[in-house]
Design a protein around this motif. Sequence first.
Motif, PDB file in Angstrom:
ATOM      1  N   PRO A   1      -0.191   1.605   4.384  1.00  0.00           N
ATOM      2  CA  PRO A   1       0.669   1.802   3.208  1.00  0.00           C
ATOM      3  C   PRO A   1       0.427   0.739   2.134  1.00  0.00           C
ATOM      4  N   ILE A   2       0.487   1.173   0.891  1.00  0.00           N
ATOM      5  CA  ILE A   2       0.364   0.275  -0.260  1.00  0.00           C
ATOM      6  C   ILE A   2       1.744   0.156  -0.902  1.00  0.00           C
ATOM      7  N   LEU A   3       2.236  -1.074  -1.078  1.00  0.00           N
ATOM      8  CA  LEU A   3       3.517  -1.314  -1.730  1.00  0.00           C
ATOM      9  C   LEU A   3       3.260  -1.714  -3.173  1.00  0.00           C
TER      10      LEU A   3
ATOM     11  N   ARG B   1       1.858  11.886   0.131  1.00  0.00           N
ATOM     12  CA  ARG B   1       2.485  10.766   0.854  1.00  0.00           C
ATOM     13  C   ARG B   1       2.813   9.635  -0.110  1.00  0.00           C
ATOM     14  N   VAL B   2       3.654   9.925  -1.081  1.00  0.00           N
ATOM     15  CA  VAL B   2       4.010   8.940  -2.103  1.00  0.00           C
ATOM     16  C   VAL B   2       5.507   9.046  -2.373  1.00  0.00           C
ATOM     17  N   VAL B   3       6.152   7.891  -2.601  1.00  0.00           N
ATOM     18  CA  VAL B   3       7.594   7.889  -2.838  1.00  0.00           C
ATOM     19  C   VAL B   3       7.963   6.702  -3.719  1.00  0.00           C
TER      20      VAL B   3
ATOM     21  N   GLN C   1      13.630   4.827   6.997  1.00  0.00           N
ATOM     22  CA  GLN C   1      13.405   5.109   8.406  1.00  0.00           C
ATOM     23  C   GLN C   1      12.014   5.667   8.681  1.00  0.00           C
ATOM     24  N   HIS C   2      11.346   6.168   7.650  1.00  0.00           N
ATOM     25  CA  HIS C   2      10.037   6.793   7.848  1.00  0.00           C
ATOM     26  C   HIS C   2       8.984   6.227   6.894  1.00  0.00           C
ATOM     27  N   LEU C   3       9.042   4.926   6.668  1.00  0.00           N
ATOM     28  CA  LEU C   3       8.114   4.296   5.725  1.00  0.00           C
ATOM     29  C   LEU C   3       6.653   4.489   6.118  1.00  0.00           C
ATOM     30  N   GLN C   4       6.387   4.492   7.411  1.00  0.00           N
ATOM     31  CA  GLN C   4       4.998   4.537   7.868  1.00  0.00           C
ATOM     32  C   GLN C   4       4.290   5.841   7.481  1.00  0.00           C
ATOM     33  N   ARG C   5       5.066   6.868   7.143  1.00  0.00           N
ATOM     34  CA  ARG C   5       4.439   8.152   6.796  1.00  0.00           C
ATOM     35  C   ARG C   5       3.865   8.156   5.377  1.00  0.00           C
ATOM     36  N   TYR C   6       4.250   7.153   4.570  1.00  0.00           N
ATOM     37  CA  TYR C   6       3.818   7.138   3.164  1.00  0.00           C
ATOM     38  C   TYR C   6       2.567   6.296   2.976  1.00  0.00           C
ATOM     39  N   ARG C   7       1.733   6.744   2.047  1.00  0.00           N
ATOM     40  CA  ARG C   7       0.537   5.978   1.675  1.00  0.00           C
ATOM     41  C   ARG C   7       0.841   5.044   0.506  1.00  0.00           C
ATOM     42  N   PHE C   8       1.689   5.494  -0.441  1.00  0.00           N
ATOM     43  CA  PHE C   8       2.048   4.691  -1.608  1.00  0.00           C
ATOM     44  C   PHE C   8       3.569   4.616  -1.704  1.00  0.00           C
ATOM     45  N   ILE C   9       4.095   3.385  -1.758  1.00  0.00           N
ATOM     46  CA  ILE C   9       5.542   3.164  -1.839  1.00  0.00           C
ATOM     47  C   ILE C   9       5.819   2.319  -3.080  1.00  0.00           C
ATOM     48  N   PHE C  10       6.564   2.887  -4.018  1.00  0.00           N
ATOM     49  CA  PHE C  10       6.915   2.177  -5.249  1.00  0.00           C
ATOM     50  C   PHE C  10       8.350   1.663  -5.148  1.00  0.00           C
ATOM     51  N   THR C  11       8.586   0.454  -5.645  1.00  0.00           N
ATOM     52  CA  THR C  11       9.950  -0.069  -5.706  1.00  0.00           C
ATOM     53  C   THR C  11      10.028  -1.123  -6.804  1.00  0.00           C
ATOM     54  N   SER C  12      11.233  -1.678  -7.006  1.00  0.00           N
ATOM     55  CA  SER C  12      11.466  -2.664  -8.068  1.00  0.00           C
ATOM     56  C   SER C  12      11.746  -4.033  -7.467  1.00  0.00           C
ATOM     57  N   PRO C  13      11.646  -5.103  -8.239  1.00  0.00           N
ATOM     58  CA  PRO C  13      12.001  -6.434  -7.725  1.00  0.00           C
ATOM     59  C   PRO C  13      13.444  -6.497  -7.236  1.00  0.00           C
ATOM     60  N   GLU C  14      14.342  -5.816  -7.948  1.00  0.00           N
ATOM     61  CA  GLU C  14      15.750  -5.842  -7.552  1.00  0.00           C
ATOM     62  C   GLU C  14      15.964  -5.133  -6.213  1.00  0.00           C
ATOM     63  N   MET C  15      15.312  -4.010  -6.002  1.00  0.00           N
ATOM     64  CA  MET C  15      15.426  -3.296  -4.730  1.00  0.00           C
ATOM     65  C   MET C  15      14.887  -4.141  -3.582  1.00  0.00           C
ATOM     66  N   LEU C  16      13.862  -4.944  -3.875  1.00  0.00           N
ATOM     67  CA  LEU C  16      13.282  -5.808  -2.849  1.00  0.00           C
ATOM     68  C   LEU C  16      14.261  -6.869  -2.357  1.00  0.00           C
ATOM     69  N   MET C  17      15.270  -7.190  -3.157  1.00  0.00           N
ATOM     70  CA  MET C  17      16.240  -8.201  -2.773  1.00  0.00           C
ATOM     71  C   MET C  17      17.267  -7.655  -1.788  1.00  0.00           C
ATOM     72  N   ASN C  18      17.290  -6.345  -1.591  1.00  0.00           N
ATOM     73  CA  ASN C  18      18.213  -5.725  -0.651  1.00  0.00           C
ATOM     74  C   ASN C  18      17.795  -6.077   0.778  1.00  0.00           C
TER      75      ASN C  18
ATOM     76  N   GLY D   1      -1.248  -2.511   3.669  1.00  0.00           N
ATOM     77  CA  GLY D   1      -2.642  -2.825   3.411  1.00  0.00           C
ATOM     78  C   GLY D   1      -2.822  -3.659   2.158  1.00  0.00           C
ATOM     79  N   LEU D   2      -1.839  -3.541   1.236  1.00  0.00           N
ATOM     80  CA  LEU D   2      -1.932  -4.229  -0.054  1.00  0.00           C
ATOM     81  C   LEU D   2      -0.543  -4.253  -0.686  1.00  0.00           C
ATOM     82  N   ILE D   3      -0.236  -5.351  -1.364  1.00  0.00           N
ATOM     83  CA  ILE D   3       0.985  -5.433  -2.167  1.00  0.00           C
ATOM     84  C   ILE D   3       0.567  -5.609  -3.622  1.00  0.00           C
ATOM     85  N   VAL D   4       1.055  -4.717  -4.466  1.00  0.00           N
ATOM     86  CA  VAL D   4       0.664  -4.696  -5.876  1.00  0.00           C
ATOM     87  C   VAL D   4       1.865  -5.082  -6.734  1.00  0.00           C
ATOM     88  N   VAL D   5       1.643  -5.982  -7.664  1.00  0.00           N
ATOM     89  CA  VAL D   5       2.659  -6.295  -8.669  1.00  0.00           C
ATOM     90  C   VAL D   5       2.143  -5.742  -9.991  1.00  0.00           C
TER      91      VAL D   5
END
Length: 481
Positions: free
Chosen positions: A58-60, A83-85, A101-118, A131-135
């Motif tokens: 998965p790529i974040l 496989r993108v969300v 609960q099913h993160l492993q099924r996704y290839r690309f996962i998009f989120t925000s800095p604020e969501m990351l603080m949860n 596999g990679l974290i992209v900013v």
Amino acid sequence: MTNIERLLEQHFGYSTFRPGQKEVIEAVINKQDVIALLPTGMGKSLCYQLPGYILNKPILIISPLLSLMQDQVEQLKRFGEKRVVALNSFLQMTEKRNVLQHLQRYRFIFTSPEMLMNPHVQGAFSEIQFGLIVVDEAHCISQWGFDFRPDYLKITDWLDDTKRPPILALSATATEQVVKDMKNYLHMKEPFEYIHSVDRMNLHYDVVQLENTSEKMPWILEHVLKTSGPGIIYTQSRKKTAIYAEQLLVNGFRAAAYHAGMEAEDRQFIQQQFLTGHLEWICATNAFGMGVHKDDVRQIIHDHIPSTVANYMQEVGRAGRDGQEALSILLYAPNDEDMTKFIVTEDLPQQRHVEQFLAYTQQGERPTVMLDMNQISETGFRVLSYWMQNLTPEEVQQKLTAIRFSKVHQVDEMKELITSKKCIREQLLHYFGQTLKEKPAHCCNFCGLDVGVILKGRKQLEMKENIASWEGRLAALLPNL
């Protein structure tokens, strides 16, 4: 054809890479941290999309805006990726729980800095082998992290530096200091750097000096009536976006206002209308533009001094992505910089806010009571809370003073750019630590510019006579209904 080029053609239909893409992707595959500065329209997103099919993990992607996330998700879906969300506030609680609960099924996962603080999100992410974290739009670490969205300064704090995957920081523009901030706050390890020239030869610069601000509206209307769009008019106040849009509608243009105070659905609707050509002009605050991929924007007009040279570069870079001639116009009246300085410092916490925060804490009360009592803005409280958690009250005062000074200085830099009567293109490259190698014809108004050569005359659009009415405006926005 190499294996990486075969994958490029297989998944995206391209036979060759654009400058910088292959170098960045190869460094990522070799598990290096990477800083990639590629101009708007150079295909930054491919630098993490293709590795998604090579690394097979998965790529974040950490993205600053909901609209940018949704745009990237839709783009991947158009290429056939399912496989993108996007993990953001658009999801209902049950949807969000299901994704986590099913993160492993996704290839690309998009989120925000604020969501990351949860904490729940961090807990779920810590169980995944990325596999990679992209900013994406990584300049926002410096642009927003210190005074607007401090969560940008903590987006990799949840990672174990000894086990984490490579980090890819992407941006169109960044000064040497911004690159240093990226390395520092992302905890990057000797990153590979690919820095492309910020110069866009097809983009031309014009500064129009007016005697007072009241001349700006008639000047813009007269200019827009004679020249071709599509275009974006940037202004500083939400009220003025509506005024500009209304005046353009009255004069037969398909136009709409856009600002952060509008509902997210309304903003997305207007953005889509602009992308599909149903709107000719967008009248917006700087809330509009990031992640908007419209190739044929011909003009960017500023009726004010932008807060920084970097912001100006980001905004004008939204024109001419198709490689055709485009024009940036900035209207300047004496003392315009005073309004910009007021706006950029208005929400910064004051000394009294530091004292109030400390007093509530010492009394055993939650400092959020400052918000309940309207003693501080939401942005100001977010900034104050971050620094009060990390510094002593005296150090917070010093930090806020330094931030205020920096913001005022950046406005002065922008004023110098447009009033020095030196080549604007040359000054822009110098600001980003680069050297101008070649000037195009009609470079800028200080070098010699004929707007008539750059812009074609406007094609008249058929509009309803009752365009000023609500029905007319709706018909202009929704011509197919």
